[in-house]
Structures are given as structure tokens and as C-alpha cells.
Motif scaffolding. Structure first.
Motif, PDB file in Angstrom:
ATOM      1  N   ALA A 173      35.838  63.922  33.049  1.00 26.28           N
ATOM      2  CA  ALA A 173      35.111  64.201  34.300  1.00 26.28           C
ATOM      3  C   ALA A 173      33.754  63.497  34.299  1.00 26.28           C
ATOM      4  CB  ALA A 173      34.937  65.706  34.469  1.00 26.28           C
ATOM      5  N   PHE A 174      33.107  63.506  33.145  1.00 24.11           N
ATOM      6  CA  PHE A 174      31.790  62.862  32.956  1.00 24.11           C
ATOM      7  C   PHE A 174      31.925  61.350  33.169  1.00 24.11           C
ATOM      8  CE2 PHE A 174      29.010  60.999  29.507  1.00 24.11           C
ATOM      9  CZ  PHE A 174      27.760  61.515  29.861  1.00 24.11           C
ATOM     10  N   ILE A 175      32.968  60.766  32.607  1.00 21.48           N
ATOM     11  CA  ILE A 175      33.193  59.326  32.745  1.00 21.48           C
ATOM     12  C   ILE A 175      33.507  58.969  34.199  1.00 21.48           C
ATOM     13  CG2 ILE A 175      34.845  57.471  32.190  1.00 21.48           C
ATOM     14  CD1 ILE A 175      32.859  57.991  29.944  1.00 21.48           C
ATOM     15  N   ARG A 176      34.360  59.765  34.817  1.00 21.23           N
ATOM     16  CA  ARG A 176      34.738  59.453  36.211  1.00 21.23           C
ATOM     17  C   ARG A 176      33.521  59.584  37.139  1.00 21.23           C
ATOM     18  NH1 ARG A 176      39.841  58.126  36.687  1.00 21.23           N
ATOM     19  NH2 ARG A 176      41.247  58.767  35.017  1.00 21.23           N
ATOM     20  N   GLN A 177      32.638  60.524  36.838  1.00 20.91           N
ATOM     21  CA  GLN A 177      31.418  60.631  37.622  1.00 20.91           C
ATOM     22  C   GLN A 177      30.540  59.386  37.415  1.00 20.91           C
ATOM     23  OE1 GLN A 177      28.288  63.585  36.527  1.00 20.91           O
ATOM     24  NE2 GLN A 177      28.456  64.230  38.655  1.00 20.91           N
ATOM     25  N   GLY A 178      30.437  58.931  36.178  1.00 20.30           N
ATOM     26  CA  GLY A 178      29.665  57.716  35.884  1.00 20.30           C
ATOM     27  C   GLY A 178      30.211  56.507  36.625  1.00 20.30           C
ATOM     28  N   VAL A 179      31.529  56.386  36.624  1.00 22.21           N
ATOM     29  CA  VAL A 179      32.169  55.276  37.337  1.00 22.21           C
ATOM     30  C   VAL A 179      31.911  55.414  38.847  1.00 22.21           C
ATOM     31  CG1 VAL A 179      34.407  54.239  37.943  1.00 22.21           C
ATOM     32  CG2 VAL A 179      33.885  54.805  35.547  1.00 22.21           C
ATOM     33  N   ALA A 180      31.994  56.655  39.358  1.00 20.77           N
ATOM     34  CA  ALA A 180      31.750  56.883  40.793  1.00 20.77           C
ATOM     35  C   ALA A 180      30.314  56.512  41.175  1.00 20.77           C
ATOM     36  CB  ALA A 180      32.029  58.344  41.139  1.00 20.77           C
ATOM     37  N   PHE A 181      29.387  56.704  40.251  1.00 22.99           N
ATOM     38  CA  PHE A 181      27.992  56.341  40.490  1.00 22.99           C
ATOM     39  C   PHE A 181      27.766  54.834  40.327  1.00 22.99           C
ATOM     40  CE2 PHE A 181      26.144  60.739  39.233  1.00 22.99           C
ATOM     41  CZ  PHE A 181      26.162  61.156  40.554  1.00 22.99           C
ATOM     42  N   GLY A 182      28.819  54.115  39.975  1.00 23.40           N
ATOM     43  CA  GLY A 182      28.681  52.672  39.796  1.00 23.40           C
ATOM     44  C   GLY A 182      27.875  52.295  38.565  1.00 23.40           C
ATOM     45  N   ALA A 183      27.988  53.095  37.505  1.00 20.85           N
ATOM     46  CA  ALA A 183      27.234  52.810  36.283  1.00 20.85           C
ATOM     47  C   ALA A 183      27.585  51.423  35.744  1.00 20.85           C
ATOM     48  CB  ALA A 183      27.523  53.877  35.229  1.00 20.85           C
ATOM     49  N   ARG A 184      26.557  50.698  35.369  1.00 25.65           N
ATOM     50  CA  ARG A 184      26.732  49.393  34.742  1.00 25.65           C
ATOM     51  C   ARG A 184      26.084  49.431  33.368  1.00 25.65           C
ATOM     52  NH1 ARG A 184      30.123  49.298  37.593  1.00 25.65           N
ATOM     53  NH2 ARG A 184      30.641  47.941  39.347  1.00 25.65           N
ATOM     54  N   LEU A 185      26.824  48.947  32.359  1.00 20.04           N
ATOM     55  CA  LEU A 185      26.338  48.990  30.979  1.00 20.04           C
ATOM     56  C   LEU A 185      26.117  47.566  30.474  1.00 20.04           C
ATOM     57  CD1 LEU A 185      27.492  51.857  31.376  1.00 20.04           C
ATOM     58  CD2 LEU A 185      28.364  51.749  29.038  1.00 20.04           C
ATOM     59  N   SER A 186      25.039  47.380  29.730  1.00 15.54           N
ATOM     60  CA  SER A 186      24.820  46.077  29.086  1.00 15.54           C
ATOM     61  C   SER A 186      24.330  46.313  27.669  1.00 15.54           C
ATOM     62  CB  SER A 186      23.815  45.244  29.879  1.00 15.54           C
ATOM     63  OG  SER A 186      22.581  45.911  29.971  1.00 15.54           O
ATOM     64  N   LEU A 187      24.842  45.523  26.754  1.00 13.74           N
ATOM     65  CA  LEU A 187      24.414  45.618  25.361  1.00 13.74           C
ATOM     66  C   LEU A 187      22.948  45.213  25.250  1.00 13.74           C
ATOM     67  CD1 LEU A 187      27.411  44.046  23.408  1.00 13.74           C
ATOM     68  CD2 LEU A 187      26.646  46.441  23.328  1.00 13.74           C
ATOM     69  N   ALA A 188      22.191  45.976  24.451  1.00 11.13           N
ATOM     70  CA  ALA A 188      20.805  45.625  24.158  1.00 11.13           C
ATOM     71  C   ALA A 188      20.715  44.795  22.885  1.00 11.13           C
ATOM     72  CB  ALA A 188      19.971  46.892  24.019  1.00 11.13           C
ATOM     73  N   ALA A 189      21.794  44.772  22.118  1.00 12.08           N
ATOM     74  CA  ALA A 189      21.849  44.050  20.843  1.00 12.08           C
ATOM     75  C   ALA A 189      23.325  43.983  20.451  1.00 12.08           C
ATOM     76  CB  ALA A 189      21.041  44.793  19.774  1.00 12.08           C
ATOM     77  N   PRO A 190      23.694  43.072  19.557  1.00  9.31           N
ATOM     78  CA  PRO A 190      25.104  42.997  19.165  1.00  9.31           C
ATOM     79  C   PRO A 190      25.605  44.326  18.578  1.00  9.31           C
ATOM     80  CG  PRO A 190      23.930  41.034  18.436  1.00  9.31           C
ATOM     81  CD  PRO A 190      22.881  42.002  18.940  1.00  9.31           C
ATOM     82  N   ILE A 191      26.863  44.622  18.820  1.00  9.24           N
ATOM     83  CA  ILE A 191      27.505  45.819  18.278  1.00  9.24           C
ATOM     84  C   ILE A 191      27.506  45.749  16.749  1.00  9.24           C
ATOM     85  CG2 ILE A 191      29.701  47.080  18.171  1.00  9.24           C
ATOM     86  CD1 ILE A 191      30.295  45.862  21.009  1.00  9.24           C
ATOM     87  N   ARG A 192      27.207  46.877  16.107  1.00  7.40           N
ATOM     88  CA  ARG A 192      27.231  46.974  14.648  1.00  7.40           C
ATOM     89  C   ARG A 192      28.493  47.708  14.199  1.00  7.40           C
ATOM     90  NH1 ARG A 192      22.562  44.670  16.618  1.00  7.40           N
ATOM     91  NH2 ARG A 192      20.709  45.227  15.429  1.00  7.40           N
ATOM     92  N   GLY A 193      29.048  47.282  13.069  1.00  7.78           N
ATOM     93  CA  GLY A 193      30.136  48.006  12.435  1.00  7.78           C
ATOM     94  C   GLY A 193      29.600  48.928  11.350  1.00  7.78           C
ATOM     95  N   SER A 194      30.378  49.090  10.303  1.00 14.38           N
ATOM     96  CA  SER A 194      29.958  49.903   9.152  1.00 14.38           C
ATOM     97  C   SER A 194      30.846  49.515   7.973  1.00 14.38           C
ATOM     98  CB  SER A 194      30.091  51.401   9.457  1.00 14.38           C
ATOM     99  OG  SER A 194      31.461  51.771   9.513  1.00 14.38           O
ATOM    100  N   HIS A 195      30.717  50.245   6.860  1.00 18.05           N
ATOM    101  CA  HIS A 195      31.659  50.088   5.753  1.00 18.05           C
ATOM    102  C   HIS A 195      32.703  51.200   5.786  1.00 18.05           C
ATOM    103  CE1 HIS A 195      28.735  47.130   4.589  1.00 18.05           C
ATOM    104  NE2 HIS A 195      29.464  46.770   3.543  1.00 18.05           N
ATOM    105  N   GLY A 196      32.748  51.923   6.898  1.00 17.27           N
ATOM    106  CA  GLY A 196      33.713  52.997   7.071  1.00 17.27           C
ATOM    107  C   GLY A 196      34.414  52.889   8.407  1.00 17.27           C
ATOM    108  N   ASN A 197      34.704  54.043   8.989  1.00 13.00           N
ATOM    109  CA  ASN A 197      35.500  54.087  10.220  1.00 13.00           C
ATOM    110  C   ASN A 197      34.629  54.325  11.456  1.00 13.00           C
ATOM    111  OD1 ASN A 197      34.805  56.675   9.585  1.00 13.00           O
ATOM    112  ND2 ASN A 197      36.784  57.558  10.150  1.00 13.00           N
TER     113      ASN A 197
END
Lengths: 124, 124
Positions: free
Chosen positions: A52-76
Motif C-alpha cells: 500500500a505504501f509503495i502504491r501510494q508512492g507511485v500514485a504520488f509520482g515519486a522519482r528516485l535517483s541514486l546519490a552515489a553508486p550502490i554498495r554491496g557487502s561480504h554477506g547477503n
């Protein structure tokens, strides 16, 4: 354990899902028993509550942009800093977040922690 | 619960501590019983093990810079995306990280999770 590239692709797909108004694509990234704490410090959301939270965000036209490259880890787990913008009641809202996502063996997200505080939202 | 500004100041002080070669200032941010998982997926470090890790980083001349503004939360945690650079055996190493820090009531860090994977380090 999913590969680094699998996890990073999922985080990128989370970004892309908002930017293409595709709530189904976003939800497909999450395991059925996924637990979401977004923002951290708020009550945990079940998958249904999160949808429901996601669908509301999409309905609001939320736009996302990375502020820095995605980081991984040594785990999951993997993490990313990003910026959310949307318009609510005619006001442009900008929110700075860090999301940490934890994965199961099949590469689905089982846990998402969203780090953003009251001071990280402007225009509200 | 520490204020947003208290937590963000601690994360900034972690950055500043490396940039002024001040391992004592860094360690003063952490509670005596702090637990560190850096990188996430590696064995937990006790405070004593972490101190050796920090002192090695300072000895290597590690320099940290924020990749985006520090994020707070609605709870007792804050997060930041940053970049670490240092020189080892004549090679310039650059590592992209996200750190999540959790705080006790007195504003000391009790838990630090460092998200960086093998692919997030270049020059090694």
C-alpha cells in the motif's frame, strides 16, 4: 548467497520501478514474508502494508535517483543512498534516504531498512 | 533517544577523525560494548578488535569523504554513504561504503554496520 551483481541489480530495479510507475515490478523484488522498516524507528510493515505504501508512492509520482553508486557487502545485503522527489498538495517534496536491503538465497528481498529522519525531508 | 543532530554529528566526527589522523577521537564515539560488522558478512569485531582496525586505517592515512548528506532516522540510528581512499604498497585504494550506526541513550555508537563488497574497492 546472491551475488553482488544480483543484489545491486535488485536495488537498481527498486529505483527503476518508481521511475517507470511500476508498483508490480517493485513488489516482485520482495519475498512473500518480507519485513520493511521504513523509516527506521517506525512500526514494521508487513508485505501487504508495504505494498500500500509503495502504491501510494507511485500514485504520488515519486522519482528516485541514486546519490552515489550502490554498495554491496561480504554477506547477503546491499545498501544505497538516494533521493526521492514527489509532489503532494502542490508542494515539491525532496527526501534523502539510505536503504539497506537483505536478501534470501533466491535473490528476493526479505528485509528493507529505510534510514531517513524528519530533517531529511524538505518542502513538506 | 539521541537527537538527529547528535547522531549526525557523531557520523561527521567519524569522518573527521580519520581526516585528522585522530584514532582516539574516533574511538571516543563508540560505547565500551560496541559491536562492529565491517564489512557486513565478516565476523563481528569487538571494540578492541575494532580499535586495531581503526588504528591501522589511520596508519594507512585513510581519508574519508561523504558521497551524500548524512541521513538520520525516526529511531536511534543514522547512515551515510562515503568514500575511503588510502595508499597501500604504493597503490591508491578507493572504497565505496555505506555505514549504519546505532546509538545508545547517551549518544555513543553501540553498533556499526559497514556495507561494502569486493566490487566496491578499486585499485586493490
Amino acid at each position: 548467497m546472491p551475488t553482488q551483481s544480483t543484489m545491486k541489480a535488485a536495488l537498481q530495479a527498486y529505483i527503476d520501478g518508481f521511475n517507470t510507475d511500476d508498483a508490480n515490478a517493485i513488489m516482485a523484488l520482495f519475498a512473500d514474508n518480507a519485513v520493511i522498516e521504513d523509516p527506521v524507528g517506525s512500526p514494521l510493515k508487513s508485505r501487504a502494508e508495504f505494498e500500500a505504501f509503495i502504491r501510494q508512492g507511485v500514485a504520488f509520482g515519486a522519482r528516485l535517483s541514486l546519490a552515489a553508486p550502490i554498495r554491496g557487502s561480504h554477506g547477503n545485503a546491499a545498501a544505497m543512498a538516494f533521493i526521492v522527489t514527489f509532489v503532494q498538495d502542490g508542494r515539491r517534496i525532496i527526501s534523502n534516504s539510505v536503504d539497506v536491503m537483505t536478501f534470501d538465497e533466491s535473490g528476493k528481498i526479505t528485509r528493507m531498512n529505510g534510514y531517513w529522519g524528519p530533517d531529511d525531508v524538505t518542502g513538506a
